[in-house]
Design an enzyme around this catalytic site. Sequence first.
Site, PDB file in Angstrom:
ATOM      1  N   ALA B  16      70.329  16.597   8.371  1.00  0.00           N
ATOM      2  CA  ALA B  16      69.765  15.388   7.757  1.00  0.00           C
ATOM      3  C   ALA B  16      70.367  15.139   6.382  1.00  0.00           C
ATOM      4  O   ALA B  16      70.748  14.005   6.056  1.00  0.00           O
ATOM      5  CB  ALA B  16      68.241  15.509   7.652  1.00  0.00           C
ATOM      6  N   GLY B  17      70.480  16.186   5.582  1.00  0.00           N
ATOM      7  CA  GLY B  17      71.002  16.026   4.226  1.00  0.00           C
ATOM      8  C   GLY B  17      72.461  15.611   4.232  1.00  0.00           C
ATOM      9  O   GLY B  17      72.876  14.735   3.462  1.00  0.00           O
ATOM     10  N   HIS B 238      57.388  28.194  20.370  1.00  0.00           N
ATOM     11  CA  HIS B 238      58.199  28.250  21.590  1.00  0.00           C
ATOM     12  C   HIS B 238      57.746  29.439  22.428  1.00  0.00           C
ATOM     13  O   HIS B 238      57.529  30.520  21.885  1.00  0.00           O
ATOM     14  CB  HIS B 238      59.676  28.374  21.203  1.00  0.00           C
ATOM     15  CG  HIS B 238      60.611  28.095  22.328  1.00  0.00           C
ATOM     16  ND1 HIS B 238      60.815  28.987  23.352  1.00  0.00           N
ATOM     17  CD2 HIS B 238      61.386  27.020  22.598  1.00  0.00           C
ATOM     18  CE1 HIS B 238      61.690  28.456  24.204  1.00  0.00           C
ATOM     19  NE2 HIS B 238      62.051  27.275  23.767  1.00  0.00           N
ATOM     20  N   SER B 252      66.280  30.688  25.369  1.00  0.00           N
ATOM     21  CA  SER B 252      66.197  29.341  25.939  1.00  0.00           C
ATOM     22  C   SER B 252      65.322  29.304  27.191  1.00  0.00           C
ATOM     23  O   SER B 252      65.290  30.249  27.977  1.00  0.00           O
ATOM     24  CB  SER B 252      67.605  28.863  26.294  1.00  0.00           C
ATOM     25  OG  SER B 252      67.544  27.703  27.088  1.00  0.00           O
ATOM     26  N   ARG B 299      55.836  23.944  28.087  1.00  0.00           N
ATOM     27  CA  ARG B 299      55.985  24.852  26.971  1.00  0.00           C
ATOM     28  C   ARG B 299      54.662  25.280  26.327  1.00  0.00           C
ATOM     29  O   ARG B 299      54.441  26.467  26.087  1.00  0.00           O
ATOM     30  CB  ARG B 299      56.808  24.150  25.896  1.00  0.00           C
ATOM     31  CG  ARG B 299      58.017  24.925  25.473  1.00  0.00           C
ATOM     32  CD  ARG B 299      58.768  24.154  24.422  1.00  0.00           C
ATOM     33  NE  ARG B 299      60.188  24.172  24.723  1.00  0.00           N
ATOM     34  CZ  ARG B 299      61.138  23.759  23.896  1.00  0.00           C
ATOM     35  NH1 ARG B 299      60.819  23.268  22.706  1.00  0.00           N
ATOM     36  NH2 ARG B 299      62.406  23.813  24.239  1.00  0.00           N
ATOM     37  N   HIS B 365      58.445  27.881  15.814  1.00  0.00           N
ATOM     38  CA  HIS B 365      59.768  27.331  16.037  1.00  0.00           C
ATOM     39  C   HIS B 365      60.059  26.070  15.225  1.00  0.00           C
ATOM     40  O   HIS B 365      61.165  25.871  14.757  1.00  0.00           O
ATOM     41  CB  HIS B 365      59.901  27.031  17.533  1.00  0.00           C
ATOM     42  CG  HIS B 365      61.250  26.563  17.962  1.00  0.00           C
ATOM     43  ND1 HIS B 365      62.401  27.216  17.598  1.00  0.00           N
ATOM     44  CD2 HIS B 365      61.639  25.502  18.725  1.00  0.00           C
ATOM     45  CE1 HIS B 365      63.449  26.580  18.121  1.00  0.00           C
ATOM     46  NE2 HIS B 365      63.012  25.536  18.783  1.00  0.00           N
ATOM     47  N   GLU B 389      63.539  17.678   9.548  1.00  0.00           N
ATOM     48  CA  GLU B 389      62.317  18.406   9.895  1.00  0.00           C
ATOM     49  C   GLU B 389      61.288  18.345   8.773  1.00  0.00           C
ATOM     50  O   GLU B 389      60.091  18.457   9.020  1.00  0.00           O
ATOM     51  CB  GLU B 389      62.639  19.872  10.253  1.00  0.00           C
ATOM     52  CG  GLU B 389      61.419  20.613  10.823  1.00  0.00           C
ATOM     53  CD  GLU B 389      61.719  22.045  11.268  1.00  0.00           C
ATOM     54  OE1 GLU B 389      62.892  22.409  11.412  1.00  0.00           O
ATOM     55  OE2 GLU B 389      60.739  22.792  11.481  1.00  0.00           O
ATOM     56  N   SER B 404      65.344  17.264  18.121  1.00  0.00           N
ATOM     57  CA  SER B 404      65.366  17.572  16.687  1.00  0.00           C
ATOM     58  C   SER B 404      66.695  17.152  16.060  1.00  0.00           C
ATOM     59  O   SER B 404      66.710  16.564  14.982  1.00  0.00           O
ATOM     60  CB  SER B 404      65.108  19.059  16.440  1.00  0.00           C
ATOM     61  OG  SER B 404      66.061  19.845  17.116  1.00  0.00           O
ATOM     62  N   LEU B 405      67.798  17.445  16.731  1.00  0.00           N
ATOM     63  CA  LEU B 405      69.088  17.107  16.137  1.00  0.00           C
ATOM     64  C   LEU B 405      69.212  15.597  15.945  1.00  0.00           C
ATOM     65  O   LEU B 405      69.656  15.130  14.895  1.00  0.00           O
ATOM     66  CB  LEU B 405      70.230  17.645  17.018  1.00  0.00           C
ATOM     67  CG  LEU B 405      70.316  19.173  17.112  1.00  0.00           C
ATOM     68  CD1 LEU B 405      71.409  19.599  18.097  1.00  0.00           C
ATOM     69  CD2 LEU B 405      70.585  19.788  15.749  1.00  0.00           C
TER      70      LEU B 405
END
Lengths: 267, 597
Positions: B16-17, B238, B252, B299, B365, B389, B404-405
């Site tokens: 993000a930054g 998670h 994963s 999940r 997580h 985040e 998230s990405l």
Amino acid sequence: MSETNGHHEKKRLDNPPQTIEFKIQRREKLGGETRWEVFEIPYRRNLNVISALMDIRKNPVTKDGRQTTPPVWDMSCLEQVCGICTMVIDGRARQSCSALVDDLLLASGSNTITLQPMSKFPNVRDLKVDRTRMFDHLKQVHAWVELDGSHDLGPGAQISNETAQERYAFSRCMTCGCCLEACPQYFEDNYIGPQAIAQARLFNMHPTGKITIDERLDGLMGEDGITNCGNAQNCVQVCPMSVPLTKAIYETNRDITVNALFGWLKK
Amino acid sequence: MSSNGLKIAVVGGGLAGLAAAMKIAEAGHSVDLISVVPVKRSHSVCAQGGINGAVNTKGEGDSPWKHFDDTVYGGDFLANQPPVQRMCEMAPKIIYLFDRMGVPFSRTQEGLIDFRRFGGTLHHRTAFAGASTGQQLLYALDEQVRKHEAAGMVNKYEGWEMLSLVLDDHQVCRGLIAMNLQTLELKEFPADAVIMATGGPGLIFGKSTNSMTCTGSAVSAAYQQGAKYANGEFIQVHPTSIPGEDKLRLMSESARGEGGRVWVPKNPGDKRNPKDIPTAERWYFLEEKYPAYGNLVPRDIATREIFQVCLEGFGVGGENQVYLDLTHIPAETLTRKLGAILEIYEMFVGDDPRFVPMRIFPGVHYSMGGLWVDFEQRTNIPGLFAAGECDYSIHGANRLGANSLVSCVYGGFVAAPSAIEYAQNVERGSTESNGIHAAELKRQQEINDQIIRNEGSENQYKIHDELGKWMTDNVTVVRYNDKLKATDDKLVELIDRFKHISINDSNLWATQAVPHARQLWNMLHLARVITLGALNRDESRGAHYKPDFPDRDDEKFLKTTIAEFSEESPVLSYEEVDIGLIEPRKRDYTKGKSKKA
């Protein structure tokens, strides 16, 4: 990869010791003298070097009972993907997060693990080093794709999966410095080194990156450039991400030759 | 310095930054980029799975609207919908941009970007680069920002940690104070606008899947200076992480997707090698309780069940761990389908999961909550923006995998023009000469001096351990009001005990003791926000689960929790959620895969 025995379980110490020793090279500040300190901690299964350091940090008392300062080291992801926690462990440069105590003791046959900072970079304090120069090297080789801008211009060029995977292998480099630590040609920043050459290669392989290949190769043709490589091949053996560093050096040398030839033809 | 002389500071050099810094530099303005680690080592590198975007190259009729619906539904309707929709519309463009930057995405036979399926959707919507997509995306932005740095547009301050904002008499943000982690020098960073992109607060829980830099410290400092913190109680746990002495590493969920079975010995004291325990003496509790879905329950359910089994004492070896067993699947198949993730397990635990059952446990997580922002990433403090985040805006009560990405990049891309616009219009007045920066720097120096002077009997690392244990035990998967109350009491006690720590390092050069103490103080305060937010929310929604209030209560709690700092205790209030685009419906993954309305 860890050693496994016939049952594919981790090969562990048959008779684990009650305690293990960490022999740590200390330095108070940049340019200061070094000294050794030995710490003793209780053995536990699945201990890695970082957890041991965390233990020592909580209550920094040497084996002979002397109160001391907590050892300083860098850590972040602890998954061997950020590269920051690299140090020299029992003589080998590697990440301390993925250095498992059992493996180290099995390999050395002793109860002592030796920790030192990497020797090729300024030693800030204890196990912490300053790797700024590695990032400067990335500037020197223009390790990026030149874009017209980050506005929407649709997808990039089509690329075969084979090329993508080949580039991915180079792109995993986390700038940890193991290759420079192991390279017999690299001292005092006299040589740009394998990591930067591999990053140049990463972008020279890209259809858009290729357009500015000359700038990247220029960055590798100076006094500190690619000709310093002595072909010892230590780099590729110590790289924790298995980056094909010697292949990058070979292919970049070829690019330079081809480029010189075409450069001459253009004149 | 740009011709118009705008000063913008970005705190945090993760996805993000860097996204924000790149956009600002590209617009011709100079940026101060402040990061605790060299930006290439930020926590974004840990993301494995991929990045979502409805590019729809698979002929499945995917669309940004479907991505939007999946995200809002997955988040149990707690997210304000307009920014989620905007993110999903931007997502395909974001993926294409990374493609142009040279990210080595996996490709199809035609040479197009390949997409895979992820949780909470029916579509192939996730672009990926090997098993380290976050690392690859971060590197691409790192490279672009390095180009701007080489051109003099980005000034990096790596190895600096933000301690506080500089606010003027009208609570307007005029910059920040940061500390050099090597010299402990404090420095003023005057700025017309500050963008915070400092990531999550996983270390509040002691061990989590987060990097050691993810303390939430800077965000907590901003909160203590008046920034609103929203939905703090929503923490994603998670189901399958690898317990370690130092951290929890993610395993994963594709391991279960390929047939992995979760079990514990029926006899809690069973010390036998797992392979010597006959099937009849194994408790496949997920398969038993959820016969239709077995190990592939969603999940949050898997997480809750594993947690409960361990609380009841059935954890393997009496510890907080259960088996995730792949050993019934041929080794060759496992290598082909799961090679990369199994290597991670083998690297850190040593056992080969193709032949020895893995030991896993749920791990903290991701924080869905964060700094409150409006739809342009503006916090309630004029001049302060947030992205990634550390802001609360996209994921509601639960985040979907691979979102998230994309949300980090989206946040940075919206915050940057928003901050530029603000900076172009804000009056500087006398802020450059009235001494507010120097005064704030002095205040921060005094806090450091006090910490260094203290000679109490408390050990800060032990306080951190206690914080982590209390938060993990009581404020993660299953929450009870009495325990939440007791946890808050404990936090108050820890805050008091913090005042009696003595740092155990007499060498202040590059010491970790002073920065950790600053982080710990901030973590303790943010922990109260998380705990009290959970205490007050008497319902179950997404990641927030209370057995005493097992249902979602839209009438009372389809609301954003807002926490504001006061010396006594966080002050909570509630804000309506913008649900104007998709009407809330019951979130129910148990009725088969066609969850669509």
